[in-house]
Design a protein around this motif. Structure first.
Motif, PDB file in Angstrom:
ATOM      1  N   LEU A  59       0.828  -1.207   0.000  1.00 55.93           N
ATOM      2  CA  LEU A  59       0.000   0.000   0.000  1.00 55.93           C
ATOM      3  C   LEU A  59       0.861   1.254   0.000  1.00 55.93           C
ATOM      4  O   LEU A  59       0.478   2.286  -0.562  1.00 55.93           O
ATOM      5  CB  LEU A  59      -0.938  -0.015   1.206  1.00 55.93           C
ATOM      6  CG  LEU A  59      -2.001  -1.114   1.196  1.00 55.93           C
ATOM      7  CD1 LEU A  59      -2.785  -1.114   2.506  1.00 55.93           C
ATOM      8  CD2 LEU A  59      -2.953  -0.939   0.011  1.00 55.93           C
ATOM      9  N   ASP A  60       2.040   1.178   0.618  1.00 56.97           N
ATOM     10  CA  ASP A  60       2.976   2.292   0.591  1.00 56.97           C
ATOM     11  C   ASP A  60       3.476   2.517  -0.833  1.00 56.97           C
ATOM     12  O   ASP A  60       3.555   3.660  -1.307  1.00 56.97           O
ATOM     13  CB  ASP A  60       4.144   2.004   1.531  1.00 56.97           C
ATOM     14  CG  ASP A  60       5.176   3.123   1.543  1.00 56.97           C
ATOM     15  OD1 ASP A  60       4.793   4.285   1.769  1.00 56.97           O
ATOM     16  OD2 ASP A  60       6.369   2.847   1.316  1.00 56.97           O
ATOM     17  N   GLU A  77       1.661   5.747   4.159  1.00 54.96           N
ATOM     18  CA  GLU A  77       3.060   6.163   4.274  1.00 54.96           C
ATOM     19  C   GLU A  77       3.668   5.480   5.493  1.00 54.96           C
ATOM     20  O   GLU A  77       3.101   5.525   6.586  1.00 54.96           O
ATOM     21  CB  GLU A  77       3.146   7.673   4.421  1.00 54.96           C
ATOM     22  CG  GLU A  77       4.569   8.203   4.500  1.00 54.96           C
ATOM     23  CD  GLU A  77       4.595   9.717   4.581  1.00 54.96           C
ATOM     24  OE1 GLU A  77       5.688  10.283   4.404  1.00 54.96           O
ATOM     25  OE2 GLU A  77       3.534  10.332   4.832  1.00 54.96           O
ATOM     26  N   ILE A  78       4.795   4.833   5.285  1.00 52.09           N
ATOM     27  CA  ILE A  78       5.459   4.122   6.365  1.00 52.09           C
ATOM     28  C   ILE A  78       6.716   4.876   6.758  1.00 52.09           C
ATOM     29  O   ILE A  78       7.549   5.197   5.913  1.00 52.09           O
ATOM     30  CB  ILE A  78       5.825   2.683   5.941  1.00 52.09           C
ATOM     31  CG1 ILE A  78       4.556   1.900   5.574  1.00 52.09           C
ATOM     32  CG2 ILE A  78       6.570   1.966   7.055  1.00 52.09           C
ATOM     33  CD1 ILE A  78       4.838   0.512   5.018  1.00 52.09           C
ATOM     34  N   ALA A 115       1.997   3.389  10.402  1.00 51.72           N
ATOM     35  CA  ALA A 115       1.681   3.819   9.042  1.00 51.72           C
ATOM     36  C   ALA A 115       0.566   4.857   9.079  1.00 51.72           C
ATOM     37  O   ALA A 115      -0.324   4.805   9.932  1.00 51.72           O
ATOM     38  CB  ALA A 115       1.261   2.617   8.207  1.00 51.72           C
ATOM     39  N   ARG A 116       0.633   5.805   8.172  1.00 52.79           N
ATOM     40  CA  ARG A 116      -0.383   6.854   8.104  1.00 52.79           C
ATOM     41  C   ARG A 116      -1.009   6.899   6.716  1.00 52.79           C
ATOM     42  O   ARG A 116      -0.388   6.519   5.729  1.00 52.79           O
ATOM     43  CB  ARG A 116       0.235   8.225   8.416  1.00 52.79           C
ATOM     44  CG  ARG A 116       0.678   8.363   9.863  1.00 52.79           C
ATOM     45  CD  ARG A 116       1.301   9.712  10.143  1.00 52.79           C
ATOM     46  NE  ARG A 116       1.645   9.834  11.552  1.00 52.79           N
ATOM     47  CZ  ARG A 116       0.821  10.283  12.490  1.00 52.79           C
ATOM     48  NH1 ARG A 116      -0.401  10.681  12.142  1.00 52.79           N
ATOM     49  NH2 ARG A 116       1.188  10.345  13.751  1.00 52.79           N
ATOM     50  N   VAL A 117      -2.236   7.372   6.668  1.00 52.12           N
ATOM     51  CA  VAL A 117      -2.940   7.512   5.398  1.00 52.12           C
ATOM     52  C   VAL A 117      -2.350   8.687   4.637  1.00 52.12           C
ATOM     53  O   VAL A 117      -2.152   9.769   5.197  1.00 52.12           O
ATOM     54  CB  VAL A 117      -4.448   7.743   5.621  1.00 52.12           C
ATOM     55  CG1 VAL A 117      -5.174   7.898   4.281  1.00 52.12           C
ATOM     56  CG2 VAL A 117      -5.044   6.579   6.418  1.00 52.12           C
ATOM     57  N   ARG A 118      -2.068   8.470   3.359  1.00 53.13           N
ATOM     58  CA  ARG A 118      -1.535   9.556   2.534  1.00 53.13           C
ATOM     59  C   ARG A 118      -2.664  10.351   1.890  1.00 53.13           C
ATOM     60  O   ARG A 118      -3.767   9.822   1.702  1.00 53.13           O
ATOM     61  CB  ARG A 118      -0.659   8.980   1.414  1.00 53.13           C
ATOM     62  CG  ARG A 118       0.743   8.624   1.840  1.00 53.13           C
ATOM     63  CD  ARG A 118       1.564   8.209   0.642  1.00 53.13           C
ATOM     64  NE  ARG A 118       2.935   7.903   1.008  1.00 53.13           N
ATOM     65  CZ  ARG A 118       3.844   7.396   0.184  1.00 53.13           C
ATOM     66  NH1 ARG A 118       3.497   7.114  -1.057  1.00 53.13           N
ATOM     67  NH2 ARG A 118       5.071   7.156   0.589  1.00 53.13           N
TER      68      ARG A 118
END
Length: 278
Positions: A88-89, A95-96, A102-105
């Motif tokens: 997903l990154d 975003e890792i 991890a955060r949502v981009r």
């Protein structure tokens, strides 16, 4: 039946696995299979993370649960979760960062553009229908909202002048098979801006290249059938209704325009070409 005797799927649900993960991680498998492949587990975990983001309404910058928490939630190993997050990154969805969850981009418009363009391109014989399915409801709604805003602010409202000027330019460029489609796209984009419709903006931006190609193809069909000018009359009715602040008339005019475009596409002269909206 005791908890020790319950089927594994029931034990997992009892442990608190969410409905989203449950849907993807407990689908029936062939009894002859000894276990799900690692690739399948990673794919399902990846989809479960996507659903988690969607179901919980996470926005750009919001953190996801830790890899350990996700592993427990999805009943898979941390290694599987890390692979899913890495994928997903790479896609630009999360975003890792080292030492952080991890955060949502933010949404990447290029991904949306690629996805929609590919969907249209890979729908044999239905590309035009797919494009219209995306556009028509949004265009009709945008016309009504634009009229509402103009009606509330009056004829001097921001954007009203731009619509008038665009319509004048379109009238002057009616005989130009390259310029008119470009102005056509600008007009619809301006209506979307006036309507403050991010969804329509996104769709038009995502399909701008195939949409313009389709507009030019349809222009050829109109020229061959002597229909050039009919679309401009439709545009005039749409703009006049918007400038008058008449939501119902603007919506009806845009709906009629969308139907007219589809009718040209279905005509015998249009068969075999790659038509599109105007």
């Amino acid at each position: 039946m005791s908890s020790e005797q319950a089927p594994p799927s029931e034990q997992t649900r009892a442990a608190g696995l969410g409905d989203t993960a449950w849907r993807y991680l407990t689908s029936p498998v062939d009894p002859s299979d000894q276990a799900l492949s690692r690739e399948t587990l990673v794919g399902r975990a990846r989809q479960a993370v996507l659903d988690l983001i969607d179901d919980e309404g996470l926005d750009a910058g919001d953190p996801l649960p830790s890899a350990g928490a996700l592993a427990e939630r999805f009943a898979v190993s941390k290694a599987v979760v890390r692979e899913a997050l890495s994928a997903l990154d790479a896609l630009g969805i999360v975003e890792i960062s080292n030492g952080r969850a991890a955060r949502v981009r933010p949404t990447d418009s290029s991904l949306v553009r690629f996805s929609l363009s590919r969907t249209i391109r890979t729908a044999p014989g239905e590309g035009f229908a797919t494009l219209m399915d995306l556009r028509s409801p949004l265009e009709v709604r945008a016309a009504a909202l634009a009229a509402r805003r103009i009606g509330a602010a009056g004829p001097s409202a921001d954007g009203a002048g731009a619509l008038r000027r665009l319509l004048e330019e379109m009238g002057e460029a009616l005989g130009d098979s390259e310029a008119y489609p470009r102005l056509d796209m600008r007009l619809h984009a301006e209506i979307a801006r006036l309507a403050d419709s991010p969804a329509l903006h996104g769709v038009l931006d995502a399909v701008s290249a195939p949409l313009f190609r389709a507009m030019r193809e349809l222009r050829v069909t109109r020229e061959a059938r002597g229909l050039v000018g009919a679309e401009h009359a439709e545009h005039v009715r749409i703009v006049e209704a918007i400038l008058a602040g008449d939501e119902e008339a603007a919506s009806a005019a845009m709906a009629e325009h969308m139907r007219a475009v589809e009718a040209v596409d279905r005509s015998p002269a249009a068969q075999g070409s790659s038509p599109g909206p105007a």
